[in-house]
Design a protein around this motif. Sequence first.
Motif, short mmCIF file in Angstrom:
data_model
loop_
_atom_site.label_atom_id
_atom_site.label_comp_id
_atom_site.label_asym_id
_atom_site.label_seq_id
_atom_site.Cartn_x
_atom_site.Cartn_y
_atom_site.Cartn_z
N PHE A 1 -7.75 -14.66 15.11
CA PHE A 1 -7.10 -14.95 16.40
C PHE A 1 -6.97 -13.68 17.23
CE2 PHE A 1 -3.17 -15.29 18.91
CZ PHE A 1 -3.46 -16.41 19.68
N LEU A 2 -6.56 -12.58 16.59
CA LEU A 2 -6.40 -11.31 17.31
C LEU A 2 -7.73 -10.81 17.86
CD1 LEU A 2 -4.63 -8.88 18.14
CD2 LEU A 2 -5.09 -7.89 15.88
N ALA A 3 -8.78 -10.91 17.05
CA ALA A 3 -10.11 -10.46 17.50
C ALA A 3 -10.60 -11.29 18.68
CB ALA A 3 -11.10 -10.54 16.34
N VAL B 1 -4.18 -1.55 23.20
CA VAL B 1 -3.75 -2.61 22.28
C VAL B 1 -4.36 -2.39 20.90
CG1 VAL B 1 -3.82 -5.08 21.80
CG2 VAL B 1 -3.37 -4.28 24.12
N GLN B 2 -5.63 -2.02 20.86
CA GLN B 2 -6.28 -1.78 19.58
C GLN B 2 -5.61 -0.63 18.82
OE1 GLN B 2 -10.32 -1.29 21.09
NE2 GLN B 2 -10.96 -3.12 19.99
N THR B 3 -5.26 0.42 19.52
CA THR B 3 -4.59 1.56 18.87
C THR B 3 -3.25 1.14 18.30
OG1 THR B 3 -5.67 3.09 20.42
CG2 THR B 3 -3.74 3.90 19.23
N VAL B 4 -2.51 0.34 19.06
CA VAL B 4 -1.18 -0.09 18.61
C VAL B 4 -1.27 -0.98 17.37
CG1 VAL B 4 0.83 -1.51 19.24
CG2 VAL B 4 -0.12 0.12 20.89
N VAL B 5 -2.23 -1.91 17.35
CA VAL B 5 -2.31 -2.83 16.22
C VAL B 5 -3.02 -2.21 15.01
CG1 VAL B 5 -2.20 -4.89 17.66
CG2 VAL B 5 -4.43 -3.92 17.10
N TYR B 6 -3.85 -1.17 15.23
CA TYR B 6 -4.51 -0.50 14.11
C TYR B 6 -3.58 0.49 13.40
CZ TYR B 6 -9.02 -2.07 16.10
OH TYR B 6 -10.06 -2.80 16.58
N ALA B 7 -2.68 1.08 14.16
CA ALA B 7 -1.86 2.20 13.64
C ALA B 7 -1.11 1.88 12.35
CB ALA B 7 -0.89 2.67 14.72
N TRP C 1 1.95 -7.35 9.34
CA TRP C 1 2.12 -6.31 10.37
C TRP C 1 1.21 -5.12 10.11
CZ3 TRP C 1 4.49 -1.35 9.64
CH2 TRP C 1 4.68 -0.62 10.83
N GLN C 2 1.03 -4.76 8.85
CA GLN C 2 0.27 -3.56 8.53
C GLN C 2 -1.24 -3.77 8.57
OE1 GLN C 2 0.89 -1.93 4.56
NE2 GLN C 2 0.63 0.15 5.33
N GLU C 3 -1.73 -4.96 8.20
CA GLU C 3 -3.16 -5.13 7.98
C GLU C 3 -3.88 -6.01 9.00
OE1 GLU C 3 -4.78 -3.40 5.95
OE2 GLU C 3 -3.09 -2.52 4.87
N THR C 4 -3.16 -6.76 9.84
CA THR C 4 -3.83 -7.69 10.75
C THR C 4 -4.76 -6.97 11.72
OG1 THR C 4 -2.03 -9.31 10.62
CG2 THR C 4 -3.48 -9.44 12.54
N GLY C 5 -4.28 -5.91 12.34
CA GLY C 5 -5.10 -5.19 13.30
C GLY C 5 -6.33 -4.58 12.68
N TRP C 6 -6.18 -4.00 11.50
CA TRP C 6 -7.32 -3.37 10.82
C TRP C 6 -8.36 -4.42 10.41
CZ3 TRP C 6 -9.00 1.41 10.62
CH2 TRP C 6 -9.93 1.78 9.65
N ALA C 7 -7.89 -5.57 9.90
CA ALA C 7 -8.81 -6.63 9.47
C ALA C 7 -9.58 -7.23 10.65
CB ALA C 7 -8.03 -7.72 8.74
N ALA C 8 -9.02 -7.13 11.85
CA ALA C 8 -9.69 -7.69 13.03
C ALA C 8 -10.93 -6.90 13.42
CB ALA C 8 -8.72 -7.74 14.20
N ILE C 9 -11.08 -5.66 12.93
CA ILE C 9 -12.22 -4.83 13.31
C ILE C 9 -13.54 -5.50 12.94
CG2 ILE C 9 -13.41 -2.65 12.81
CD1 ILE C 9 -10.73 -1.32 12.55
#
Length: 316
Positions: free
Chosen positions: A109-111, A126-132, A186-194
């Motif tokens: 969904f995030l991607a 946004v990418q920086t915030v969710v990847y951090a 919270w920790q992994e959603t942004g990274w998994a979206a890559i």
Amino acid sequence: MARKANHVIDSPIQSKKRIKLKKILSNYQLYLFLLPALIYFIVFHYVPMYGVLIAFKDFVATKGIMGSPWVGFKHFERFFDSYQFWTLIKNTLGLSVTQLIVGFPLPIFLALMLNQIRSEKYKRFVQTVVYAPHFISVVVLAGMIYVFFSNNGLINNLILIFGGDPISFMAKTEWFKPLYIASGVWQETGWAAIIYLAALAGVSPELHEAAVMDGANKWQRIFHVDIPAIMPTAVILLILSVGNIMNIGFEKAYLLQTPMNQPAAEIIPTYVYKMGLQQAQYSFAAAVGLFNSVINLILLIAVNKFAKKLSGTGLW
């Protein structure tokens, strides 16, 4: 009188082998790049596998693995008969399945949402915030959870401000799973979206242009162009996630355990650590770990077969 030369005719199998050998020799530089990784897996993953034998022995350090006596399935029977068996299975599956159900769709969904952002500056922000959060260590994350959710933490102070009664989040069993799952999301959603963003980057713009020409709106393009494009990637990641479902992270579960929430926080990896390293029951811990790995292998094969039959995509 002309002499006839004797020619040896290769069989089709020999010809294929010869062609493969020529390809390997002509691209030997690429295989040299693979060599360090291959050596790593052989030395640290395959060679130590002989240590699994201690699950079927009463391991004595002075006698070594081969010198220790065989006991067959004694340690497995002990684990299956243990009063903790079903509690460990329930806690492990409860955490891992819930984490899979909640955490697997969110990166997709995030991607999809990030892919629709047209402003490159805002998208990068946004990418920086969710990847951090991915780069925060598990120890620091556990410390943050204690700071925010302790009896005198920020969350309880906010509850008091709004007239509520403080909650002992770290002492109540019913709060362990929500805290564990929410912090992981919270920790992994942004990274998994890559990975999904990379798959979306490969979608041809001509497909979207054709869809626009046919009168498709933004939501219709997402459902009929973007989602089918990332579906093979999603299936592969789902298979890998299900195949690793029993290997839920040990570190965070162990760090968040307290004497009060342990009935809900004790999972197979933490149990193996306590039995094996803290109580030096090496053979018993190896048997429990082997049981865990066999369940993962069965799930991986079953889900891969089901996914291949259903969607045509699989690991093999």
